[in-house]
Design an enzyme around this catalytic site. Structure first.
Site, mmCIF file in Angstrom:
data_model
loop_
_atom_site.group_PDB
_atom_site.id
_atom_site.type_symbol
_atom_site.label_atom_id
_atom_site.label_comp_id
_atom_site.label_asym_id
_atom_site.label_seq_id
_atom_site.Cartn_x
_atom_site.Cartn_y
_atom_site.Cartn_z
ATOM 1 N N ASP A 160 -0.234 4.975 0.971
ATOM 2 C CA ASP A 160 -0.315 6.043 2.215
ATOM 3 C C ASP A 160 -0.330 5.146 3.306
ATOM 4 O O ASP A 160 -1.230 4.266 3.700
ATOM 5 C CB ASP A 160 -1.720 6.517 1.905
ATOM 6 C CG ASP A 160 -1.889 7.476 0.903
ATOM 7 O OD1 ASP A 160 -0.775 8.123 0.424
ATOM 8 O OD2 ASP A 160 -2.999 7.800 0.030
ATOM 9 N N ASP A 198 0.921 -1.019 0.012
ATOM 10 C CA ASP A 198 0.118 0.142 -0.050
ATOM 11 C C ASP A 198 0.926 1.172 -0.017
ATOM 12 O O ASP A 198 2.208 1.092 0.225
ATOM 13 C CB ASP A 198 -0.857 0.007 1.263
ATOM 14 C CG ASP A 198 -1.581 1.174 1.536
ATOM 15 O OD1 ASP A 198 -2.308 1.842 0.461
ATOM 16 O OD2 ASP A 198 -1.468 1.801 2.606
HETATM 17 P P1 B16 Z 1 -6.441 10.641 -4.180
HETATM 18 P P2 B16 Z 1 -3.970 4.032 -0.823
HETATM 19 C C1 B16 Z 1 -5.764 6.011 -0.668
HETATM 20 O O1 B16 Z 1 -4.456 5.535 -0.914
HETATM 21 C C2 B16 Z 1 -5.782 6.648 0.771
HETATM 22 O O2 B16 Z 1 -5.503 5.967 1.583
HETATM 23 C C3 B16 Z 1 -7.301 7.461 1.058
HETATM 24 O O3 B16 Z 1 -7.246 8.172 2.055
HETATM 25 C C4 B16 Z 1 -7.510 8.355 -0.475
HETATM 26 O O4 B16 Z 1 -8.600 8.754 -0.139
HETATM 27 C C5 B16 Z 1 -7.371 7.601 -1.511
HETATM 28 O O5 B16 Z 1 -6.049 6.995 -1.835
HETATM 29 C C6 B16 Z 1 -7.643 8.413 -2.884
HETATM 30 O O6 B16 Z 1 -6.710 9.295 -2.930
HETATM 31 O O7 B16 Z 1 -7.401 11.399 -3.695
HETATM 32 O O8 B16 Z 1 -5.106 11.007 -3.977
HETATM 33 O O9 B16 Z 1 -6.886 9.795 -5.478
HETATM 34 O O10 B16 Z 1 -4.211 3.881 0.886
HETATM 35 O O11 B16 Z 1 -4.704 3.154 -1.458
HETATM 36 O O12 B16 Z 1 -2.509 4.270 -1.022
HETATM 37 MG MG MG Z 2 -3.073 3.000 3.463
#
Ligand code: B16
Ligand code: MG
Length: 218
Positions: A11, A9
């Site tokens: 984030d 992952d």
């Molecule tokens: P964006 P992951 C996710 O990333 C985040 O955990 C989540 O909080 C966020 O809303 C989502 O990506 C979308 O991100 O707005 O930058 O497209 O945990 O899958 O790495």
């Molecule tokens: Mg994450």
């Protein structure tokens, strides 16, 4: 099993961008006079941008307050701030143990991929100097379903040409652990706040990622 791929992952595992997502959503929620705290933020991890906003609206009993166009404009505003915040990232922000694990995997012939539903994933990886280090980075625009759906992990396994049962997924969010398990992979949880499904291995931080242990899952 002998591990053939590590799927990370982004984030909360490769870098702590959750704090930036929190700051950006908080700015928007404050502006709209809505409640938003760390507990609600936990539910947004691994969830798409629009679905995240809908969770905030649900918590505030405001599901009917905005039209689709208004919602799109508001999440764009949130993203504009997020994009500003991630500009401050440097290679020093990669979380401990990640680069070492990727390097050890490469040396041992184990494949690596990034499974992030974030549309900002390529920019974040570039800022960390890690854009070219993984064998595959899932393209969020090609994935229809956010975590807890297994789609993004399955897309990574397929792109790497490795069976899901030979992949180890590494996640910090409950939705991500559910996605990994639903994909039929071994789930490593980093400081996960478990509300339903447990990871197969719990670690307090990425510094505890142990290549030897993870390459031979009993
Ligand atoms: P964006 P992951 C996710 O990333 C985040 O955990 C989540 O909080 C966020 O809303 C989502 O990506 C979308 O991100 O707005 O930058 O497209 O945990 O899958 O790495
Ligand atoms: Mg994450």
């Amino acid at each position: 099993m002998k591990t053939k791929a590590f799927i990370f992952d982004l984030d909360g595992v490769i870098v702590d961008t959750a704090k930036f997502h929190f700051q950006a959503w908080k700015m928007l929620a404050d502006e709209l006079g809505m409640e938003f705290d760390e507990e609600v933020n936990e539910r947004l991890k691994g969830v798409s941008r629009m679905r995240s906003f809908e969770i905030i609206l649900e918590v505030n009993g405001a599901m009917e307050r905005f039209t689709e166009e208004e919602k799109t404009a508001l999440i764009t505003k949130k993203n504009d701030l997020y994009v500003e915040l991630i500009k401050t990232l440097t290679p020093a922000d990669a979380l401990p143990g990640i680069e070492a694990l990727v390097n050890s995997a490469k040396a041992a012939g184990i494949k690596t991929a990034v499974a992030s539903v974030s549309k900002n994933a390529p920019a974040v990886l570039s800022a960390l100097g890690l854009a070219d280090r993984f064998d595959y980075v899932a393209d969020a625009s090609k994935v229809k379903n956010s975590k807890p759906d297994p789609e993004i992990f399955l897309v990574c396994a397929e792109a790497l040409g490795i069976a899901p049962s030979e992949c180890v997924g590494i996640e910090d969010a409950q939705a991500g652990i559910e996605a990994i398990k639903a994909a039929g992979m071994y789930a490593v949880g980093i400081n996960v706040t478990v509300t339903s499904l447990e990871p197969d291995m719990h670690l307090a931080s990425t510094a505890e990622l142990d290549f030897t242990k993870l390459s031979e899952i009993a």
